[in-house]
Design an enzyme around this catalytic site. Structure first.
Site, PDB file in Angstrom:
ATOM      1  N   ASN A 195       0.864  -1.196   0.000  1.00 14.53           N
ATOM      2  CA  ASN A 195       0.000   0.000   0.000  1.00 14.53           C
ATOM      3  C   ASN A 195       0.891   1.234   0.000  1.00 14.53           C
ATOM      4  OD1 ASN A 195       0.481   0.897   2.859  1.00 14.53           O
ATOM      5  ND2 ASN A 195      -0.341  -1.156   3.246  1.00 14.53           N
ATOM      6  N   ASP A 218      -4.728  -6.194   5.209  1.00 11.10           N
ATOM      7  CA  ASP A 218      -5.742  -7.030   5.869  1.00 11.10           C
ATOM      8  C   ASP A 218      -5.676  -8.476   5.394  1.00 11.10           C
ATOM      9  OD1 ASP A 218      -6.853  -5.010   7.443  1.00 11.10           O
ATOM     10  OD2 ASP A 218      -7.923  -4.201   5.714  1.00 11.10           O
ATOM     11  N   LYS A 226       8.340 -18.113  -9.349  1.00 12.88           N
ATOM     12  CA  LYS A 226       7.717 -17.000 -10.053  1.00 12.88           C
ATOM     13  C   LYS A 226       6.548 -17.513 -10.894  1.00 12.88           C
ATOM     14  CE  LYS A 226       8.569 -13.259 -13.192  1.00 12.88           C
ATOM     15  NZ  LYS A 226       9.297 -12.865 -14.377  1.00 12.88           N
ATOM     16  N   ASP A 245      -5.227  -9.320  13.096  1.00 15.25           N
ATOM     17  CA  ASP A 245      -5.363  -7.894  13.430  1.00 15.25           C
ATOM     18  C   ASP A 245      -4.493  -7.644  14.660  1.00 15.25           C
ATOM     19  OD1 ASP A 245      -6.148  -5.370  14.391  1.00 15.25           O
ATOM     20  OD2 ASP A 245      -8.025  -5.535  13.264  1.00 15.25           O
ATOM     21  N   ILE A 246      -3.335  -7.061  14.421  1.00 17.50           N
ATOM     22  CA  ILE A 246      -2.328  -6.918  15.487  1.00 17.50           C
ATOM     23  C   ILE A 246      -2.850  -6.000  16.584  1.00 17.50           C
ATOM     24  CG2 ILE A 246       0.100  -6.360  15.940  1.00 17.50           C
ATOM     25  CD1 ILE A 246       0.492  -6.609  12.831  1.00 17.50           C
ATOM     26  N   LYS A 275     -14.588   1.991  15.066  1.00 19.45           N
ATOM     27  CA  LYS A 275     -13.367   1.166  15.041  1.00 19.45           C
ATOM     28  C   LYS A 275     -12.737   1.088  16.428  1.00 19.45           C
ATOM     29  CE  LYS A 275     -11.121   1.116  11.286  1.00 19.45           C
ATOM     30  NZ  LYS A 275     -10.390   1.569  10.117  1.00 19.45           N
ATOM     31  N   LYS A 302     -12.096  -2.549  17.929  1.00 16.48           N
ATOM     32  CA  LYS A 302     -10.736  -3.051  18.141  1.00 16.48           C
ATOM     33  C   LYS A 302     -10.377  -3.117  19.621  1.00 16.48           C
ATOM     34  CE  LYS A 302      -9.053  -2.325  13.691  1.00 16.48           C
ATOM     35  NZ  LYS A 302      -8.051  -3.001  12.888  1.00 16.48           N
TER      36      LYS A 302
END
Ligand code: C5P
Length: 397
Positions: A208, A276, A286, A304-305, A337, A341
């Site tokens: 990302n 995620d 490859k 999910d740390i 959230k 969380k």
């Protein structure tokens, strides 16, 4: 800034050793006392006389120097400092450190010490990139040794690449960070930062656009308030701050393992943009266009740390801070959230492309605590980090 701090400076044998002389001057300008230790190879590049003249202090170099042992034994020498700085740290010296060897004064001091150690590597690019050196660097980082540099650039040997010793002012900044006193002194704080890379095959990965700028600034700001920072970073586009413990990871699963290994901590700030999903059964070969492999990727959920650490029954950090990068309904989504969380605070920001925040120098955040949302004006990422660090210090006081 370094008034009354005692620094033991180990000067290894590399062409960058001449910069160590300037480093002595700059550290003394900040008020530090510098005791130089020259390795035998270091003494081939700078003389004991120049090091002692600049330090205004005796230079130590031999392990079995009876006068030195009578004045101050090597154990005492290694522990009487507030920080040990190794600059330049050669590949050989780092290999000795990683292997726990003690066959001269410098390596013996490094093995005998209980003082924090900051290392400024300097070597030829091939030596730095060699698997053996990289293994040693990973070992040293896992042992809690702090690194500053190396930088990329032209080298004295005529090659170009990573391996140049960090500039003197960068090493001084690392020393200041490592020795900072402040409201967070004695508190160990974890910061995650950067993106994760999730492999598809040996050459491709899913990533990302996170640059790691905000997480890096937070780690620096916390360390500046005296915190002992463990910085777990994915492959970010900015270098980690000097003077903090750095753990480099690639994937979300590696990040979780590094975070768990760093516990217990007083507080944890999860600024990383963790993927995620990862590719289930990533190929170790490859993938070829002909096989249609890329069209059939299967994904599996990453841990999910943040949620995992926030939900710990035993050993939960006193303060768990998450981030919420949103593109719409920022406050509502981030408030939900926070509850989902189980973290204490959420730092929410709008990362729609029009804001220029993702990868940019500024941030506009809303801090969501149990008391509700608090919107901060748009400011530089360093300013956001400083404000957040001050809030953390107040909360942990
Ligand atoms: O669910 P979302 O990715 O939006 O949550 C963002 C927050 O959760 C950030 O603090 C991020 O560091 C953390 N996170 C995590 N592990 C994941 C996903 C997100 O720690 N797998």
């Amino acid at each position: 800034m370094l008034g009354s701090k005692r620094i033991l400076l180990i000067i290894g044998g590399g062409i960058a050793a001449y910069k160590a002389l300037d480093l002595i001057r700059r550290l003394r300008e900040q008020g530090a006392t510098v005791t130089p230790v020259l390795t035998r190879a270091g003494a081939e590049f700078v003389t004991p006389l120049s090091a002692s003249a600049l330090a205004g202090h005796k230079v130590f170099s031999e392990l079995f120097d009876l006068t030195d042992e009578a004045e101050m034994g090597h154990i005492e020498l290694s522990r009487s400092a507030d920080l040990i700085v190794v600059a330049p740290a050669t590949a050989d010296l780092m290999a000795k450190m990683a292997g726990g060897r003690a066959d001269d004064l410098a390596s013996t001091l490094l093995l005998a010490t209980d003082t924090p150690v900051l290392v400024a590597p300097a070597m030829n690019v091939r030596m730095w990139l060699h698997a053996a050196t990289q293994r040693n660097v990973a070992t040293l980082c896992a042992d809690g040794i702090m690194l500053v540099g190396p930088n990329e650039g032209d080298m004295a040997c005529g090659e170009h690449g990573p391996g140049r010793m960090a500039e003197v002012q960068e090493i001084v900044a690392g020393v200041v960070t490592a020795l900072a006193d402040g409201p967070l002194s004695g508190q160990r704080i974890l910061v995650t930062s950067g993106p994760t890379h999730e492999p598809i095959d040996p050459v491709r990965y899913i990533a990302n656009r996170s640059s790691g700028v905000q997480g890096t600034a937070i780690a620096r700001a916390l360390a500046a308030l005296g915190a002992e920072v463990v910085f777990v970073t994915g492959p970010a586009s900015v270098p980690p701050p000097g003077g903090v413990e750095v753990v480099r990871v690639e994937t979300a699963r590696e990040m979780l393992a590094a975070v768990e290994a760093a516990l217990p901590v007083a507080a944890a700030v999860f600024a990383a943009a963790v993927a995620d999903w990862h590719v289930a059964g990533a190929s170790d070969r490859k993938l070829k266009k002909a096989t249609g492999g890329l069209a059939n990727l299967e994904f599996a959920e990453n841990p999910d740390i943040l949620a995992r650490v926030a939900g710990l029954k035993k050993g939960r950090p006193r303060l768990v801070v998450g981030f919420a990068a949103e593109t719409e309904d920022v406050i509502a989504n981030a408030t939900a959230k926070r509850l989902r969380k189980g973290c204490d605070w959420i730092v929410a920001n709008d990362v729609s492309p029009a804001t220029g925040i993702m990868g940019g120098g500024e941030n506009a955040v809303t801090l969501i605590t149990g008391e509700g949302p608090e919107t901060w004006p748009r400011m530089g990422k360093a300013a956001v980090a400083e404000r957040l660090a001050e809030r953390l210090a107040a909360a942990l006081a």
